[in-house]
Design a protein around this motif. Structure first.
Motif, PDB file in Angstrom:
ATOM      1  N   ARG A  99      39.321  38.220  37.129  1.00  0.00           N
ATOM      2  CA  ARG A  99      40.701  38.690  37.106  1.00  0.00           C
ATOM      3  C   ARG A  99      41.655  37.552  37.470  1.00  0.00           C
ATOM      4  O   ARG A  99      41.351  36.723  38.332  1.00  0.00           O
ATOM      5  CB  ARG A  99      40.879  39.831  38.092  1.00  0.00           C
ATOM      6  CG  ARG A  99      42.167  40.605  37.896  1.00  0.00           C
ATOM      7  CD  ARG A  99      42.109  41.936  38.636  1.00  0.00           C
ATOM      8  NE  ARG A  99      43.172  42.825  38.188  1.00  0.00           N
ATOM      9  CZ  ARG A  99      43.203  44.118  38.449  1.00  0.00           C
ATOM     10  NH1 ARG A  99      42.242  44.669  39.152  1.00  0.00           N
ATOM     11  NH2 ARG A  99      44.201  44.862  38.020  1.00  0.00           N
ATOM     12  N   HIS A 148      49.389  46.687  36.600  1.00  0.00           N
ATOM     13  CA  HIS A 148      48.273  46.123  35.840  1.00  0.00           C
ATOM     14  C   HIS A 148      47.922  47.104  34.726  1.00  0.00           C
ATOM     15  O   HIS A 148      47.662  48.283  34.997  1.00  0.00           O
ATOM     16  CB  HIS A 148      47.052  45.902  36.738  1.00  0.00           C
ATOM     17  CG  HIS A 148      47.365  45.235  38.041  1.00  0.00           C
ATOM     18  ND1 HIS A 148      47.623  43.888  38.143  1.00  0.00           N
ATOM     19  CD2 HIS A 148      47.472  45.742  39.287  1.00  0.00           C
ATOM     20  CE1 HIS A 148      47.873  43.591  39.404  1.00  0.00           C
ATOM     21  NE2 HIS A 148      47.795  44.694  40.119  1.00  0.00           N
ATOM     22  N   GLY A 152      44.011  44.554  32.328  1.00  0.00           N
ATOM     23  CA  GLY A 152      44.115  43.675  33.485  1.00  0.00           C
ATOM     24  C   GLY A 152      45.278  42.711  33.435  1.00  0.00           C
ATOM     25  O   GLY A 152      45.382  41.820  34.289  1.00  0.00           O
TER      26      GLY A 152
END
Length: 335
Positions: A99, A148, A152
């Protein structure tokens, strides 16, 4: 001379080559799924073009291979920039293995304009698969927050007063981006002096749970220049440098066009003038279509430059936009 002194010696009255943010490119796996998702979440409901073709001029960023792609530009009529949803048609794009963190290099968040951030956050928090949090929280605006999406990607909701038109959606268009840089001293002149985003909003160094950072927010207040100036509005560019560790670029070991924020696109008033201006600052265009490049019924000249960390900035001088596609009517901006 420190950064504050250098900001004071900038030339805010110099000629402007950019009217605003036209769009942010978002690489996706499935554009047919992403387009209605972004229309629903962020009000990106006006389709400007939806085009499938070979990305001939971008092979230098796609492994030396010309790939077919689908690109669709949508806008939110509250104002601000739009989304260019970009999908490879002949291969499956790769996603980042981890991420994106605050301070990673490249475009790490997109700022979305909101009249009331709390209302927008509450509406988005009800959606399945959407997360909200404080990751990109503005050090001045206490109401800002991060959203988000299902892929992502990070979106920061920011409060603004300027809007092009009223809609029922609580979220407006793109008002800015957050860009991670490795060296603030190198990156600041690129965005301030070359692109002309010259107004200093804040310059802070802060310790957070996820690291130690230097943050500078630059702004270009809209003056309504160009055909789309009032629609696109003001520009915010936030530069973030992680001071405690060296971060990697969000597209390290991946090609441009794969999943995530692939570029920031600026609407250009005078491409030849900007090209000469950039060259005077030792910045060369990496791509230049030269003449009108068609995107379905729309067309214009597009170019790319790279910031000191290789983040791609698209530059578009629009030549024509469709009015009534069925009848072949369009507005010729070259006249």
């Amino acid at each position: 001379m420190d950064l504050h002194d250098r900001m004071k010696t900038s030339q805010p009255g110099r000629r402007s080559f950019i009217s605003g943010i036209q769009q942010v490119g978002i690489g996706v796996v499935d554009a047919s799924r992403a387009l209605p998702l972004y229309r629903d979440l962020f009000g990106m409901a006006v389709m400007v073009f939806d085009d499938t073709a070979a990305a001939t001029l971008m092979s230098g960023f796609t492994g030396g291979i010309v790939h077919r792609r689908r690109a669709a530009l949508t806008l939110n009529m509250r104002g601000g920039g739009g989304f260019e949803v970009w999908q490879y048609m002949d291969r499956t794009p790769r996603s980042r293995s981890s991420r994106t963190r605050f301070g990673d290099l490249g475009i790490i968040a997109v700022k979305l304009n909101c009249k009331d951030v709390r209302v927008a956050r509450a509406a988005l928090a009800e959606r399945e698969g959407i997360e909200t949090g404080p990751l990109f929280k503005d050090p001045i605006d206490e109401t800002s927050c991060t959203v988000h999406d299902h892929c992502g990607n990070n979106f920061e909701l920011i409060h603004v007063e300027e809007f092009f038109s009223r809609t029922h959606h609580p979220v407006g268009g793109v008002g800015g981006v957050v860009i991670g840089v490795s060296d603030m001293q190198r990156s600041l002149p690129f965005y301030r002096d070359v692109l002309g985003i010259g107004e200093l909003v804040y310059d802070v160094t802060e310790s957070r749970p996820d690291g130690y950072f230097h943050r500078i927010l630059l702004r270009k207040t809209s003056k309504g220049e160009g055909a789309f100036g009032r629609l696109l509005g003001s520009v915010q560019i936030e530069l973030v440098q992680a001071l405690d560790e060296q971060r990697t670029h969000v597209f390290k070991d991946r090609w441009w066009g794969e999943t995530g924020f692939i570029h920031l696109c600026m609407d250009v008033l005078d491409m030849d003038g900007l090209k000469a201006h950039a060259r005077s600052h030792n910045v060369e265009f990496a791509v230049d279509s030269q003449d009108t490049f068609a995107m379905e019924s729309a067309g214009g000249r597009f170019c790319y430059v790279q910031d000191p960390d290789g983040t791609l900035i698209e530059l578009v001088e629009t030549h024509r936009v469709p009015i009534l596609k069925k009848w072949g009517l369009f507005l010729d901006l070259k006249k």
